[in-house]
Design an enzyme around this catalytic site. Structure first.
Site, PDB file in Angstrom:
ATOM      1  N   ASP A 432      20.619  47.212  15.680  1.00 27.15           N
ATOM      2  CA  ASP A 432      19.330  46.551  15.604  1.00 27.15           C
ATOM      3  C   ASP A 432      19.592  45.065  15.828  1.00 27.15           C
ATOM      4  O   ASP A 432      20.738  44.620  15.727  1.00 27.15           O
ATOM      5  CB  ASP A 432      18.775  46.824  14.203  1.00 27.15           C
ATOM      6  CG  ASP A 432      17.536  46.031  13.924  1.00 27.15           C
ATOM      7  OD1 ASP A 432      16.668  46.000  14.793  1.00 27.15           O
ATOM      8  OD2 ASP A 432      17.438  45.465  12.824  1.00 27.15           O
ATOM      9  N   GLU A 557       8.139  28.097  15.810  1.00 31.54           N
ATOM     10  CA  GLU A 557       7.215  26.992  15.594  1.00 31.54           C
ATOM     11  C   GLU A 557       7.626  26.181  14.389  1.00 31.54           C
ATOM     12  O   GLU A 557       7.589  24.957  14.395  1.00 31.54           O
ATOM     13  CB  GLU A 557       5.807  27.549  15.389  1.00 31.54           C
ATOM     14  CG  GLU A 557       5.172  27.979  16.672  1.00 31.54           C
ATOM     15  CD  GLU A 557       3.669  27.796  16.627  1.00 31.54           C
ATOM     16  OE1 GLU A 557       3.090  28.155  15.594  1.00 31.54           O
ATOM     17  OE2 GLU A 557       3.105  27.272  17.589  1.00 31.54           O
ATOM     18  N   ASP A 876      18.797  47.081   9.517  1.00 30.79           N
ATOM     19  CA  ASP A 876      18.471  46.637   8.163  1.00 30.79           C
ATOM     20  C   ASP A 876      17.062  47.011   7.740  1.00 30.79           C
ATOM     21  O   ASP A 876      16.725  46.908   6.577  1.00 30.79           O
ATOM     22  CB  ASP A 876      18.633  45.125   8.050  1.00 30.79           C
ATOM     23  CG  ASP A 876      17.530  44.403   8.791  1.00 30.79           C
ATOM     24  OD1 ASP A 876      17.164  44.872   9.887  1.00 30.79           O
ATOM     25  OD2 ASP A 876      17.023  43.398   8.291  1.00 30.79           O
TER      26      ASP A 876
END
Lengths: 1219, 363
Positions: A432, A557, A876
């Site tokens: 992942d 951001e 996870d």
């Protein structure tokens, strides 16, 4: 306490912002999609009725639903025994022993019943106890979850803490920020007045970006504890189902019927984020929640070795049957032909077992006796010893301090112990991304402003690459590396240590502390900072110390705003209409500036950019834009292209360093143009039509033109600690890595670079459905055409990829396959699977982007079944559960949150980097230990079992054993199992550091060198030799004559005890020879076992003759005083070891394996004395790594060499590739 | 690269961390860094080990061989010669043996070729006799042998009861089929005493056989049974079904005790007695054998064996030969290994044999 909180809430409320204002797209979306009112509510499949705030009505049928108690245990008190017993006797060998145990109660048994039943009971008992302990642990974990607290409405507007397990359907609950939802809820209201909230669904789908949920308008007002005093309502909705993304139902409230869609549903195990609190009504609880409906029963996994062990046992079983047949037939013939003349057996008056007149029946009985007797070929204690050994191995894994994560206080944890050896055979890792490879934290590291690159911080990859390059420098001495590489080492520009700020990992004295004003292009820098600070959708929050923290929807951001703040452009306040910035000007003064936000043009995946239109205090209108470089560059005005070339170069470098880049640009818009455009935009915004989105895109596009490029940012998607090194080591160990991520293609590629899976000189084969043809088909809303076109497109791309590989594939050319989820849908179809797999296996790196949890599992299955090799999945989040369960080995990262992955996993570790040690050290060891251990088990049982068989030939196969019953039953348990257990627990062929330094030794496991049939058969052959030598030599040595000075001859008891002694010696010494690592434990167990035999036979010999029978004083009286006994034991032991010993010394001498040489080097202490040689070997001791930074450096060196020799290029480009 | 030292030093830091930490306890054991001996088979060791085995084994082998050669053994196979020559087949011989009216004594004359120093052990050797057959081995009652009255003697079937309800003591096939040939030896006309005391194991006499009076034993009387099953002559002509009186107690009947310890193999010797005097070389032994035991039905041989012993026991070259063989094989392997090592030297830890270097040279 309660009062305090209330006050806090009030304070926060004042700073509340209506987010709907901020987001032009998401929130004001007209509610036409819920308008498809569910007509079938109340029908079949939609029968659920929930009485809101009236949980007591759910106490009786038919509204009594499952409680919120969740259990993941395999057994309960009632089912435990039958289920666990069933599990045990599913094993072939145990079944066989059960059968023998039953037979041993009949007179057919060659030995007494307890000697068969006791070991079996012991073996099965211990396994069941182990099962019970494991299930108990699961129970405790469940208990932990079930006992979490949540605030539940207890009546009269009072909310009390209630344990999760006691939350009932219909309860109104209040969930606080950063808490998990205890059940599936209908959201009623939130701390935001417009009833939105943010939800993190990490555990459900692994996506880390926050999802927006919105309440129904009607329930908006229920936003305080007191409001619930008299609240009632009825929900009618669908029955429990596993579909995460749909929900159909309606709410009867205040006299009206309101449709509810997935927008209003908060799912268990997702988490409330960026929202102070929400109120909700429980709809589904416990096992009826969507997440639990999704949970699969954990598959019971068995390792490859264990599966193979079954076939070996089958093989032995066949031998066993053959031996019994031989015995039975031979016995039948002798009974028929010879026995009538053996008057001393009274053949005239016998039972059916020995009846010459019914020889075939007797033969059959004898066959069964033999079947029980030769059972010693099948090691009964193998399973139990394996279990104990694996438990111990698991403990050692758990206790490895080098796999303990200090920061989060998480040690490695082997949750199931039966896959330890599988860790040593992993061929492909499916990983992942977010949370596993990366931290999901963005750090601002570099920027290119006005054509100048700033930021000397280096990423992990760069550091690793640079370190590796340095070592190459010796070799490349003459080929001076470009100074850029040295700059990467941080030598070029002075670095100032400052406290680390989350999201900001930038250091460059030229920009910090207001020094930017001294730079040549100060205005450009100022504009750059301003864009960073203004062009965003972040919400600032002032904490008690007056420091501003930011709540950002995406971590990128957040990093920008933090960066702007650190540069002195602090964004500190947002109102409905304005953004306030505290700017420091060129003289270092702080000025507060207000920017009126006129429009916000949101980011989406097609636009790949976002803009704000603002009016500054001077009344000028600006458009600030940030976006993907390709998008920005094509929108630049002629004047705006000043820095394009330089910026492009920097962007390429950043990209190679694995940084995520965005270009920043702006334009000034004059009032008239703006007004004209704004009209159009507002019109598009208020349209209620299905093409509203594309209209908005079009209008936005009209103003985002004629931009002036300012620069670019480079944000590091922070990798988990040690990830590049770990990936490199795994690559060197010859393990392939596939990354499966829910991210966009671009992000995935970025991370691919960041963790060295990808590099510049790799050829990327991208399979994607972002094609114009598909788009146009999609616009027609014709599903079948879309599918057909898409499938064709994917097929074409796969085939062309293969052709490319076939044509361009050389030694130095490596390929990377990048495929997105949409394409995977088609690529994973039955007829395309093979194509995909073929292509993928030829590529060095495979990235699958935008994949759903289910696709992750499907890809895993494809690899597992397609290649037939061992796969390991690591992740996870709850979205990785499928793949973790599907893979041969599932590894969960136990992070800060979410336990699903861990709960489904076989091993859990604190961070990805521990995978290296887990595989290369523990895996390698465990594989060798278990493989050799099993082989040895067969060896020792063959030695022992065959002596029994040979003896049968001398007793006309009548089933008389040479050994005392007790000797027989204790052989496997007492005198030969502890040493092999110690071997299985502690053996090390080479120490951990050597495993790590020479990762290619790991390939011994992948290629299964120690558990191939030839090796297994060789061990069995060795056992056969051992048995022949033991048996016939003892027979020969004792002969018929006196074996002692006093004229006594040997008989059954003496011969049996002697032979048994030699067998005990032989099997134990054999293990000692096979051991290469002796701690006191090995010594204790090996020599202890032999000593134990002597102690046993002495003590046992002194027991009453009715107990010891044939062993009565046999050692003290008959054996010990006889020199012949002692030298016979010496002779047989040495002679039986000779073949194996000769084999290994000549093998080591003539065809040494890697670990032999490494052992010798260690023995010579070369790793300390001849470090240069050691280092050179380490460098060579790698599988041809196709990725990882070693491969990256190799590629770079290759490139430099090529240039030096070819001399075709000018020197200036050298080294530019990396920094 | 964390060295071994680094991780063990971590132990000390570990103790100072917070109390409820899940930090694993670190010790040499848990970190798998226990001090260990890692024996390595270097050529020097290999040659040393092989040589050492050779050096130790060959002398032992020679000594064993000498011991074996020093044993004087006289073997006389008498099952055929002790039956009058007119009985030519085993069937006829069996009939002869079973005829109670025939005298079965037979005289054998043997010459002592070499001085036999006392004690000289007298054995009988049977052949093709399956004392180790499971049916046979199990057919006894240890409890009965020890205290005379066992409630359960079912294992003894079919020699459990005589005439239906008279419990046989000792019961079972083993006792029933007791060997009953007897030997009488004189050397040069002088009667030689055969000492029958102490031929059985002390533990057997004291703990396995009690002061038990035999009952209805021996019972293999020809006239009571079908002639074909008879073992031979009556063991004690004075014992009959009607007259079951006692001869000797079980724990004094050493012949029985020896017989009851079943042989492991179908060819076996059992101790008959000891001659506690020297038998001079060249002296003539005349032996009277009462040849009554039936081995003719299954064609088994019977042998009388007189043997001295050495420190290693009786005559048996196998041990010596095996030791010398293994020893010399090891010496040979040592030389072979040395030659291989000398002809194709491989430096210890020669990196060129590492798989990665092999690949490189293969390419």
């Amino acid at each position: 306490m309660g009062l305090d909180q209330r006050q806090k809430h009030d304070k926060r409320k004042r700073t509340k912002i209506r987010l709907s204002k901020l987001y032009s797209y998401a929130c004001v979306r007209p509610s036409f999609d819920v308008a498809e009112s569910p007509a079938d509510v109340g029908g079949p499949g939609f029968s659920r009725v929930v009485f809101c705030n009236q949980a007591e009505r759910h106490r009786t049928k038919p509204f009594k639903y499952q409680s919120n108690y969740v259990s993941t245990t395999k057994y309960n008190i009632v089912t435990f025994l039958p289920k666990a017993l069933y599990e045990q006797f599913r094993r072939l060998a145990n079944m066989y022993f059960l059968f023998t145990a039953a037979l041993s109660l009949t007179p057919l048994a060659p030995f007494s019943a307890p000697s068969v039943i006791l070991p079996l009971a012991f073996v099965v008992g211990v396994s069941i106890i182990k099962e019970a302990i494991e299930d108990w642990r699961r129970f405790l974990q469940d208990k932990n979850v079930n006992n979490r607290k949540v605030k539940v409405h207890a009546g009269n507007g009072e909310f009390l803490d209630v344990e999760w397990q006691n939350v009932r359907v219909g309860d109104v609950v209040q969930v606080q920020k950063d808490e998990f939802f205890p059940a599936d809820l209908l959201m009623l209201s939130s701390s935001y007045p417009d009833g939105v909230c943010y939800v993190e669904t990490m555990n459900l789908d692994g996506e880390t970006n926050l999802k927006l949920k919105k309440t129904l308008e009607a329930t908006l007002e229920l936003d305080g504890d007191d409001e619930f005093k008299g609240f009632t309502g009825t929900i009618r909705c669908e029955d429990p189902n596993p579909n995460l993304y749909s929900f159909i139902g309606n709410l009867e409230y205040d006299g009206s019927v309101l449709p509810i869609g997935p927008q209003q549903i908060l799912l268990r195990d997702s988490k409330l984020r960026n929202t102070q609190y929400i109120y909700g009504v429980v709809i589904f609880s416990g096992h009826e929640t969507k997440v639990m409906q999704n949970a699969m029963d954990p598959p019971s996994k068995r390792s490859r070795i264990e599966r193979k062990m079954d076939s070996i046992i089958c093989f032995l079983f066949i031998i066993l049957v053959i031996l019994s047949l031989v015995g039975g037939i031979a016995f039948g013939i002798r009974t028929k032909v010879d026995m009538p003349s053996w008057w001393y057996l009274r053949p005239d008056d016998t039972s059916n077992y020995y009846n010459p007149d019914k020889a075939s029946l007797s033969a059959f009985y004898q066959l069964i006796t033999g079947f029980i007797l030769y059972g010693y070929l099948i090691p009964i204690s193998l399973y139990i010893t394996l279990e104990v050994v694996k438990l111990m191995q698991a403990r050692l894994i758990n206790q490895d301090i080098l796999m303990y994560n200090e920061e989060t206080d998480i040690p490695a944890h082997a949750r199931t112990s039966n896959l330890n050896e599988e860790l040593g055979q992993v061929d492909t890792i499916l990983s992942d991304k977010t949370g596993t490879l990366t931290c999901n934290q963005m750090d601002f590291v570099k920027s290119s402003i006005g054509g100048v690159s700033y930021g000397v911080g280096i990423t992990e990859v760069e550091r690793a690459t640079a370190n590796r390059m340095k070592k190459h420098n010796k070799e490349l001495n003459d080929m001076a590396l470009n100074s850029a590489d040295q700059a990467a080492d941080g030598e070029g520009i002075e670095m100032i240590e400052r406290p680390h700020v989350k999201g900001f990992n930038f250091s460059d004295s030229r920009l910090m502390d207001g020094k930017w004003a001294l730079e040549e292009k100060a205005e450009v820098i100022q504009m750059f900072m301003r864009i960073l600070a203004v062009c965003q959708t972040v919400i600032p929050e002032e904490n008690d110390e007056g420091r501003i923290s930011y709540e950002a929807e995406s971590p990128d951001e957040g990093a920008f705003v933090v960066a702007a703040r650190e540069f002195g452009f602090e964004f500190f306040k947002r109102t409905q209409t304005s953004v306030y910035i505290r700017e420091s000007d060129s003289l270092g003064r702080k000025i507060e500036r207000e920017y009126k936000i006129l429009n916000l043009l949101e980011f989406n995946s097609t636009r790949k950019r976002m803009s704000v239109v603002v009016r500054d205090q001077d009344g000028r209108i600006y458009l600030f834009c940030k976006g993907a470089d390709s998008v920005i560059f094509e929108r630049l005005s002629k004047v705006g292209k000043e820095f394009e070339e330089a910026t492009k170069l920097h962007l390429a470098n950043y990209g190679d360093a694995g940084l995520r880049t965005l270009a920043l640009a702006y334009r000034e818009v004059n009032e008239a143009d703006y007004e004209k455009w704004n009209d159009l935009f507002m019109k598009a915004k208020t349209t209620i039509a299905s093409d509203r989105d594309s209209m908005l895109d079009q209008t936005s596009d009209m103003i985002e033109r004629e931009l002036i490029l300012v620069g670019a940012t480079a944000v590091e998607d922070k990798l988990q600690k040690g990830v590049p090194e770990c990936i490199d080591k795994l690559a060197l160990a010859g393990i392939k890595i596939w990354v499966l991520t829910g991210d966009k293609v671009e992000t995935a590629i970025n991370i691919g670079f960041a963790c060295s899976l990808l590099r510049q000189d790799m050829k990327q084969i991208i399979v994607s459905l972002d094609l114009p043809a598909i788009k146009s088909a999609e616009e027609l809303h014709d599903k079948s055409t879309v599918m057909k076109v898409s499938k064709e497109a994917v097929k074409k791309q796969l085939i062309s990829g293969q052709q490319q590989v076939a044509v361009d594939g050389g030694i130095d050319t490596v390929f990377a396959l990048i495929i997105d989820g949409k394409s995977l849908v088609y690529a994973l179809e039955e007829d395309m699977k093979e194509l995909l797999l073929q292509l993928a296996t030829k590529c060095a790196a495979v990235l699958c982007c935008r994949v759903s949890p289910k696709q992750k599992a499907m890809v895993t299955r494809l690899v597992k079944e397609g290649t037939g090799k061992t796969t390991l999945a690591i992740g996870d989040g709850a979205n990785d559960v499928g793949m973790i369960q599907e893979a041969d080995i599932g590894i969960g990262i136990s992070g800060v949150e979410g336990m699903q992955a861990v709960m489904a996993s076989d091993f859990s570790i604190g961070q990805f980097r521990f995978l290296e040690r887990l595989l290369v050290v523990h895996g390698h060891w465990c594989y060798k230990r278990i493989a050799t251990m099993i082989c040895y088990f067969f060896y020792k049982n063959i030695v022992f079992g065959f002596t029994l068989f040979y003896y049968q030939a001398y007793t006309t196969y009548s089933g008389q054993t040479l050994y005392n019953d007790w000797f027989l039953s204790l052989f496997n348990t007492l005198f030969s199992s502890l040493p092999v257990a110690a071997y299985g627990m502690f053996e090390q062929d080479v120490p951990a550091r050597v495993c790590l330094e020479f990762p290619s030794i790991y390939q011994q496991g992948v290629q299964n060198m120690f558990f191939k049939w030839d090796r297994i058969l060789a061990w069995m052959g060795n056992g056969l030799i051992g048995s022949v030598l033991c048996f016939f030599m003892v027979l020969g040595v004792f002969g018929q004559g006196a074996y002692r000075h006093d004229g006594q001859v040997s008989e059954l008891q003496v011969l049996g005890a002697t032979m048994y002694t030699t067998v005990v010696w032989v099997v134990n010494v054999q293990l000692a020879i096979a051991t290469s690592y002796f701690t006191f434990i090995q010594h204790l167990f090996i020599w202890g076992s032999v000593a134990l035999w002597y102690i046993f036979i002495i003590v046992f010999g002194f027991m009453s003759p009715s107990v010891s029978t044939t062993a009565y004083r046999v050692f003290t009286e008959a054996l010990a005083p006889s020199p012949r006994f002692w030298i016979a034991v010496l002779l047989v032991t040495v002679a039986s070891m000779a073949p194996y010993f000769t084999f290994i010394v000549f093998q080591r001498r003539l065809a040494p394996k890697d670990h032999h040489i490494l052992q010798e080097l260690m023995y010579l202490n070369k790793h300390a004395t001849d470090t240069e040689m050691w280092f050179m070997e380490r460098k060579k001791a790698v599988e041809k790594a196709a990725f990882g930074f070693t491969a990256r450096v190799d590629a770079r060196v290759r490139e430099i060499r090529k240039r030096m020799h070819g001399n075709a290029y000018n020197h200036q480009n050298i080294g530019n590739g990396g920094v | 690269m964390p060295s071994q030292g680094a991780s063990t030093s971590g132990v000390n830091n570990g103790t100072s961390t917070r109390k409820d930490s899940k930090r694993p306890k670190s010790s040499a054991f848990t970190q798998q860094e226990l001090p260990a001996c890692k024996p390595l088979l270097t050529p020097k060791w290999v040659i040393t080990i092989f040589m050492l085995i050779g050096v130790v084994f060959i002398p032992i082998g020679v000594a064993a061989l000498f011991a074996s050669r020093n044993v004087v053994e006289i073997i006389d196979e008498y099952q055929t010669v002790c039956v009058p020559g007119r009985y030519t087949t085993n069937g006829e011989r069996e009939q002869f043996i079973q005829d109670v009216n025939q005298d079965k004594h037979c005289n054998r004359t043997l010459t002592v070729s070499k001085l036999m120093k006392g004690p000289v052990y007298v054995y009988y050797q049977l052949d093709n006799f399956y004392q180790n057959h499971r049916r046979y081995v199990k057919s006894r009652s240890d409890k009965q042998l020890l205290d005379g009255n066992a409630t359960d003697t079912s294992a003894c079937k079919p020699e459990q009861y005589l005439s239906g309800d008279l419990a046989i003591v000792p019961c079972g096939l083993i006792a029933w089929s007791l060997f009953n040939d007897t030997y009488n030896i004189s050397a040069d006309g002088q009667q030689v005493t055969i000492n029958k005391k102490g031929i059985s194991w002390k533990s057997d006499r004291e703990h396995k056989f009690g002061n038990v009076r035999p009952q209805y034993f021996p019972n293999n009387l020809p006239r009571d049974l079908n002639g074909s099953l008879i073992g031979g002559a009556s063991l004690d002509p004075n014992t009959t079904v009607s007259k079951p009186f006692i001869v000797i107690l079980l724990n004094e009947d050493e012949d029985l005790i020896v017989w009851m310890r079943t042989a492991a193999l179908p060819t076996f010797r059992k101790l008959y007695g000891k001659i506690e005097q020297d038998l001079a070389a060249g002296s003539t032994l005349s032996i009277t054998i009462n040849n009554v035991y039936n081995t003719y039905s299954f064609g088994g041989k019977k042998k009388l064996v007189l043997s001295t012993t050495s420190w290693l026991g009786g005559k048996n070259d196998f041990l010596g030969v095996a030791y010398i063989t293994v020893g010399s094989l090891c010496v040979f392997l040592a030389l072979l290994f040395f030659l291989v090592h000398w002809r194709y030297p491989r430096r210890l830890g020669d990196t060129k044999y590492l798989s990665w270097n092999q690949h490189a040279s293969a390419n």
